[in-house]
Enzyme design. Sequence first.
Site, PDB file in Angstrom:
ATOM      1  CG  ASP A 218      -2.037  -0.985   1.173  1.00 58.66           C
ATOM      2  OD1 ASP A 218      -2.069  -1.769   0.201  1.00 58.66           O
ATOM      3  OD2 ASP A 218      -2.884  -0.996   2.089  1.00 58.66           O
ATOM      4  CG  ASP A 219       0.226   3.814   2.250  1.00 58.89           C
ATOM      5  OD1 ASP A 219      -0.953   3.588   1.903  1.00 58.89           O
ATOM      6  OD2 ASP A 219       0.574   3.911   3.437  1.00 58.89           O
ATOM      7  CG  HIS A 359       2.302   0.131   4.323  1.00 54.97           C
ATOM      8  ND1 HIS A 359       2.091  -0.760   5.346  1.00 54.97           N
ATOM      9  CD2 HIS A 359       1.139   0.807   4.132  1.00 54.97           C
ATOM     10  CE1 HIS A 359       0.837  -0.632   5.777  1.00 54.97           C
ATOM     11  NE2 HIS A 359       0.238   0.299   5.048  1.00 54.97           N
TER      12      HIS A 359
END
Length: 407
Positions: A218-219, A359
């Site tokens: 993610d991100d 992440h």
Amino acid sequence: MKFKLKQGKYISVFWTIIFGLALIFCVFTNNYLHKLSDNTLIESTTVVKTDKNKERNKKIDEYIASIDDGSISIVDVIDIKLSVTSILLLENEQYTSILFDYQTGKEISIFDLIKEGRESDFNNKIEELLYLKYPTFIADVLNNGDKNNVYFMKDNELIIYYYDYEITPVVKEDLYLTINYNEIKDYISINLDLDSEYQNEDGKAINLAKKQIAITFDDGPGKYTKNLIDILENNKSNSTFFILGKNIKEYEDVLKESFTNGNEIGYHSYNHENFLRQDIEKIKEEFNKSNEELISAIGSGYTLIRPPYGSINNKIKESLDLPFILWNIDTEDWRYKNIDYLVDYVLDNVKENSIILFHDIHKTSVSAIEKLLPYLYVEGYQLVTISDLANVNGITLEAHKTYRYFF
């Protein structure tokens, strides 16, 4: 006088017919005998001179007969184009092999069959196919070729079995490489049977003998993502990246490479705002904008959505026409920025069909992945995208639905 002339005419016609029939009989008999003679000649020549009737040298048969039922057993014996006899043996739970010249019975090696000046080409092809099949941490060691390599020639492929190599972490599976003759036909001096269709062994192809899992990120993309996609590629792995729309333009090249490598791109909002705190129209507007930018960058739009913080409700699910993906193992890598901790946490908790959250904006996370993937590989896991994980489990991902488990 008149009678005699008529009778003579009849007699002349009669003998003409007799002569013609005799001529036809002679021609037919001559052709038949010639054909029979030719057939006899062909059959005689076939027995003496054609390759189809070459006999395998008795030395080879004597060798085969000498193998007893003790510690060595014969697995297979293959005569290749009446040029080579290839024998596969099993000794102390490992394969061994031996090649003989079919006609002379002389023992030879695979390298005796390589054309002059083409050995480096042959070795380069083996190297190429090794790195196609195996992760780098395995292929690097096998490519040294300084241990025990067993070469077994089959009708349409060469199999290389690898033994005695020290690899860390320790590999639990048998290591071998199958090479279709189409790949090496230009380097081998004997005629070979060639398949019209074949597939090389690709370590990234879905292997149902392994346990599929998904590690998601993610991100991103961020400054560590390029290194991450290289790590995934080197370990025959694919992942799903849930990206922020605001990062697309800055990391277009990274996204292209990731997508080209077989990774999947999902949506994780435009600016990591909690969907529950946004108006539905705002969510849709940002998604559409981000989707257009992604299509412009890689030629394809989003396939999945992961809401920031996992926050979701029915209104949000109905507003966007894609499946929503959550997770069932949270590494909390944003909190625990410790490589060994993250590696141990995953290994202690992973099981088949796990969806693991990382992440790619944290350097420690990317370093942990680099250390983790070889251990997952030797434990029989295969890293795949979310869509592939669903497909393996017979699940069709549907828009407006949320998925946390595939088991």
